[in-house]
Write a protein that holds these residues in place. Structure first.
Motif, PDB file in Angstrom:
ATOM      1  N   VAL A 178      66.948  19.863  73.645  1.00 30.79           N
ATOM      2  CA  VAL A 178      68.032  18.895  73.438  1.00 30.79           C
ATOM      3  C   VAL A 178      68.069  18.509  71.963  1.00 30.79           C
ATOM      4  CG1 VAL A 178      68.815  16.563  73.916  1.00 30.79           C
ATOM      5  CG2 VAL A 178      68.022  18.007  75.792  1.00 30.79           C
ATOM      6  N   ALA A 179      69.250  18.640  71.352  1.00 28.03           N
ATOM      7  CA  ALA A 179      69.351  18.460  69.905  1.00 28.03           C
ATOM      8  C   ALA A 179      69.087  17.029  69.475  1.00 28.03           C
ATOM      9  CB  ALA A 179      70.722  18.916  69.410  1.00 28.03           C
ATOM     10  N   SER A 180      69.747  16.064  70.122  1.00 25.27           N
ATOM     11  CA  SER A 180      69.580  14.665  69.736  1.00 25.27           C
ATOM     12  C   SER A 180      70.162  13.784  70.834  1.00 25.27           C
ATOM     13  CB  SER A 180      70.288  14.381  68.406  1.00 25.27           C
ATOM     14  OG  SER A 180      70.132  13.034  68.023  1.00 25.27           O
ATOM     15  N   LYS A 181      69.283  13.063  71.547  1.00 25.52           N
ATOM     16  CA  LYS A 181      69.726  12.239  72.661  1.00 25.52           C
ATOM     17  C   LYS A 181      68.681  11.169  72.931  1.00 25.52           C
ATOM     18  CE  LYS A 181      70.896  12.593  77.596  1.00 25.52           C
ATOM     19  NZ  LYS A 181      70.968  13.540  78.748  1.00 25.52           N
ATOM     20  N   ALA A 182      69.146   9.937  73.167  1.00 28.36           N
ATOM     21  CA  ALA A 182      68.221   8.858  73.518  1.00 28.36           C
ATOM     22  C   ALA A 182      67.381   9.274  74.730  1.00 28.36           C
ATOM     23  CB  ALA A 182      69.003   7.588  73.823  1.00 28.36           C
ATOM     24  N   PRO A 183      66.106   8.931  74.742  1.00 28.38           N
ATOM     25  CA  PRO A 183      65.376   8.034  73.838  1.00 28.38           C
ATOM     26  C   PRO A 183      64.768   8.733  72.621  1.00 28.38           C
ATOM     27  CG  PRO A 183      63.939   8.628  75.643  1.00 28.38           C
ATOM     28  CD  PRO A 183      65.265   9.308  75.917  1.00 28.38           C
ATOM     29  N   TYR A 184      65.231   9.935  72.305  1.00 27.79           N
ATOM     30  CA  TYR A 184      64.712  10.715  71.172  1.00 27.79           C
ATOM     31  C   TYR A 184      63.227  10.994  71.341  1.00 27.79           C
ATOM     32  CZ  TYR A 184      69.132   8.795  69.717  1.00 27.79           C
ATOM     33  OH  TYR A 184      70.448   8.412  69.708  1.00 27.79           O
ATOM     34  N   ILE A 185      62.878  11.287  72.582  1.00 26.64           N
ATOM     35  CA  ILE A 185      61.554  11.765  72.974  1.00 26.64           C
ATOM     36  C   ILE A 185      61.798  12.983  73.848  1.00 26.64           C
ATOM     37  CG2 ILE A 185      59.390  11.224  74.184  1.00 26.64           C
ATOM     38  CD1 ILE A 185      60.049   8.246  73.770  1.00 26.64           C
ATOM     39  N   SER A 186      61.118  14.092  73.570  1.00 27.65           N
ATOM     40  CA  SER A 186      61.361  15.320  74.326  1.00 27.65           C
ATOM     41  C   SER A 186      60.061  15.920  74.841  1.00 27.65           C
ATOM     42  CB  SER A 186      62.076  16.356  73.450  1.00 27.65           C
ATOM     43  OG  SER A 186      63.404  15.954  73.164  1.00 27.65           O
ATOM     44  N   ASN A 187      60.135  16.458  76.047  1.00 27.65           N
ATOM     45  CA  ASN A 187      58.982  17.094  76.676  1.00 27.65           C
ATOM     46  C   ASN A 187      58.998  18.584  76.350  1.00 27.65           C
ATOM     47  OD1 ASN A 187      56.994  18.115  78.311  1.00 27.65           O
ATOM     48  ND2 ASN A 187      57.776  17.222  80.209  1.00 27.65           N
ATOM     49  N   CYS A 188      58.099  18.978  75.471  1.00 30.25           N
ATOM     50  CA  CYS A 188      57.973  20.385  75.080  1.00 30.25           C
ATOM     51  C   CYS A 188      56.605  20.953  75.465  1.00 30.25           C
ATOM     52  CB  CYS A 188      58.169  20.539  73.573  1.00 30.25           C
ATOM     53  SG  CYS A 188      59.787  20.049  72.960  1.00 30.25           S
ATOM     54  N   ASP A 189      55.933  20.267  76.416  1.00 32.17           N
ATOM     55  CA  ASP A 189      54.577  20.652  76.808  1.00 32.17           C
ATOM     56  C   ASP A 189      53.656  20.712  75.580  1.00 32.17           C
ATOM     57  OD1 ASP A 189      52.636  21.283  78.688  1.00 32.17           O
ATOM     58  OD2 ASP A 189      52.916  23.440  78.462  1.00 32.17           O
ATOM     59  N   TYR A 190      53.799  19.711  74.718  1.00 28.90           N
ATOM     60  CA  TYR A 190      53.030  19.627  73.474  1.00 28.90           C
ATOM     61  C   TYR A 190      52.725  18.155  73.215  1.00 28.90           C
ATOM     62  CZ  TYR A 190      52.149  20.095  68.372  1.00 28.90           C
ATOM     63  OH  TYR A 190      51.611  20.054  67.108  1.00 28.90           O
ATOM     64  N   GLN A 264      65.434   3.302  68.280  1.00 24.94           N
ATOM     65  CA  GLN A 264      64.257   3.419  69.141  1.00 24.94           C
ATOM     66  C   GLN A 264      63.441   2.131  69.208  1.00 24.94           C
ATOM     67  OE1 GLN A 264      62.113   6.934  67.603  1.00 24.94           O
ATOM     68  NE2 GLN A 264      62.401   7.830  69.619  1.00 24.94           N
ATOM     69  N   GLY A 265      63.849   1.124  68.444  1.00 31.95           N
ATOM     70  CA  GLY A 265      63.106  -0.124  68.442  1.00 31.95           C
ATOM     71  C   GLY A 265      63.326  -0.936  69.705  1.00 31.95           C
ATOM     72  N   ARG A 266      62.719  -2.106  69.752  1.00 33.52           N
ATOM     73  CA  ARG A 266      62.746  -2.970  70.932  1.00 33.52           C
ATOM     74  C   ARG A 266      64.166  -3.324  71.363  1.00 33.52           C
ATOM     75  NH1 ARG A 266      61.722  -8.745  72.505  1.00 33.52           N
ATOM     76  NH2 ARG A 266      62.600  -9.352  70.496  1.00 33.52           N
ATOM     77  N   LYS A 267      65.066  -3.515  70.414  1.00 28.49           N
ATOM     78  CA  LYS A 267      66.437  -3.899  70.755  1.00 28.49           C
ATOM     79  C   LYS A 267      67.153  -2.813  71.542  1.00 28.49           C
ATOM     80  CE  LYS A 267      70.751  -5.643  68.815  1.00 28.49           C
ATOM     81  NZ  LYS A 267      71.404  -6.271  67.648  1.00 28.49           N
ATOM     82  N   PHE A 268      66.796  -1.551  71.291  1.00 28.08           N
ATOM     83  CA  PHE A 268      67.471  -0.428  71.942  1.00 28.08           C
ATOM     84  C   PHE A 268      66.717   0.085  73.165  1.00 28.08           C
ATOM     85  CE2 PHE A 268      69.047  -0.416  67.613  1.00 28.08           C
ATOM     86  CZ  PHE A 268      70.394  -0.158  67.767  1.00 28.08           C
TER      87      PHE A 268
END
Length: 336
Positions: A178-190, A264-268
């Motif tokens: 995924v190029a760019s999508k909230a929460p801007y955390i991606s599972n790449c098995d890493y 990505q901060g607390r507000k979001f």
């Protein structure tokens, strides 16, 4: 009951609530007697740029840095247009030799620490091949930048994974590509948190499995004491800290600062970045206290980014900057 009596009753209720702590925010950040020789910092995106600023600016304090989709020190040159173009999508315009010289010159003014402090530091760099927000070429320039100050044996560059603009995990987030999508955390098995901390403090840190749940204390703390007396530094009122079980009653633990990216901060995301990037589990097994400072929105910072282009002032990248001073003060508190 008269209007006057109602007002008095309401004020009494406010007094009682305040006295009982009901109207107070989280407590101050505690001191844990951390190891002042084992302090490091990392970040994603704006947090990556900020991590570089902290590492360069306070090189006497930080002995290691992890940068995910960030860029060279002072890349934006206090210019938002430069930030949005050269430092994100058009790296051909980055004059890396000039930025290296600017760093050396700035150190002479004593507004950043001596660059010689970085020589034996550990530097972890990461860029995903599908990142179109901060393109890989920007991180290539950062690699060149650090090679001017850090022994090459201390630099680790990862640039072959097909991830987008995100922090990478082995158990949480969007699909890897995924190029760019909230929460801007991606599972790449890493397990990127482990890889960053193991490069800085290892090799040989204990690696958590993907099902582990950290059993230490995840705490909120009051960030208002770190805000400037006048104006705004885009700092949230609340920050987070993770204290491993082994650091609750003993001193000498390592200290790491983890900086979220824009939106990505607390507000979001509330505490999603701090809870799901994987740092807490690695920290629990290896006695590393993790501080999660929180930026927030302001008139000139609608996405809650860390300041790496100058929205808080022209001194944003040096030891005089409000955000820089705030994070350093949080580190100093944990070390105390």
């Amino acid at each position: 009951m008269t209007s006057s009596s109602s007002n008095h009753a309401f004020l009494l209720l406010l007094f009682v609530a305040a006295a009982s702590g009901a109207l107070t925010g989280p407590p101050p950040l505690n001191g844990y007697g951390g190891d002042a020789n084992q302090v490091s910092v990392s970040g994603l995106s704006s947090g990556g740029f900020m991590a570089v600023q902290l590492h360069v600016g306070f090189s006497k304090t930080f002995m290691g840095v992890g940068v995910v989709a960030g860029g060279p020190y002072y890349c934006a040159q206090a210019n938002l247009m430069f930030a949005l173009t050269e430092c994100m999508v058009s790296p051909v315009g980055i004059n890396i030799d000039w930025l290296i010289q600017v760093t050396k010159n700035t150190a002479l003014t004593l507004t950043i620490d001596a660059t010689s402090n970085m020589a034996k530091d550990k530097v972890y760099l990461y860029t995903g091949t599908n990142d179109g927000t901060v393109v890989p070429g920007v991180m290539d320039h950062l690699n060149t930048y650090y090679n001017a100050f850090v022994d090459s044996s201390g630099i680790k560059m990862i640039s072959s994974m097909p991830s987008g603009h995100a922090f990478i995990t082995d158990n949480y987030g969007n699909e890897c590509t995924v190029a760019s999508k909230a929460p801007y955390i991606s599972n790449c098995d890493y397990n990127q948190a482990y890889e960053i901390l193991d490069h800085i403090y290892g090799p040989g840190l204990i690696k958590p499995d993907s099902s582990m749940i950290a059993g230490g204390e995840f705490l909120e703390f009051d960030q208002t004491e770190y805000q400037p007396a006048f104006g705004t530094a885009s700092l949230d009122d609340v920050g987070y800290v993770y204290v491993p079980t082994g650091c609750m009653s003993s001193t000498g633990c390592r200290v790491h600062v983890s900086l979220h990216g824009c939106k990505q901060g607390r507000k979001f995301l509330d505490n999603e970045y701090a809870m799901h990037t994987g740092y807490n589990e690695v920290a629990e097994l290896n006695n590393i206290i993790v501080i999660y400072p929180q930026a927030t929105t302001s008139l000139s910072n609608g996405n809650g980014c860390w300041d790496w282009w100058g929205y808080t002032g022209l001194d944003y990248a040096c030891k005089l900057a409000d955000q820089m001073k705030a994070v350093k003060a949080m580190v100093d508190r944990v070390l105390s």
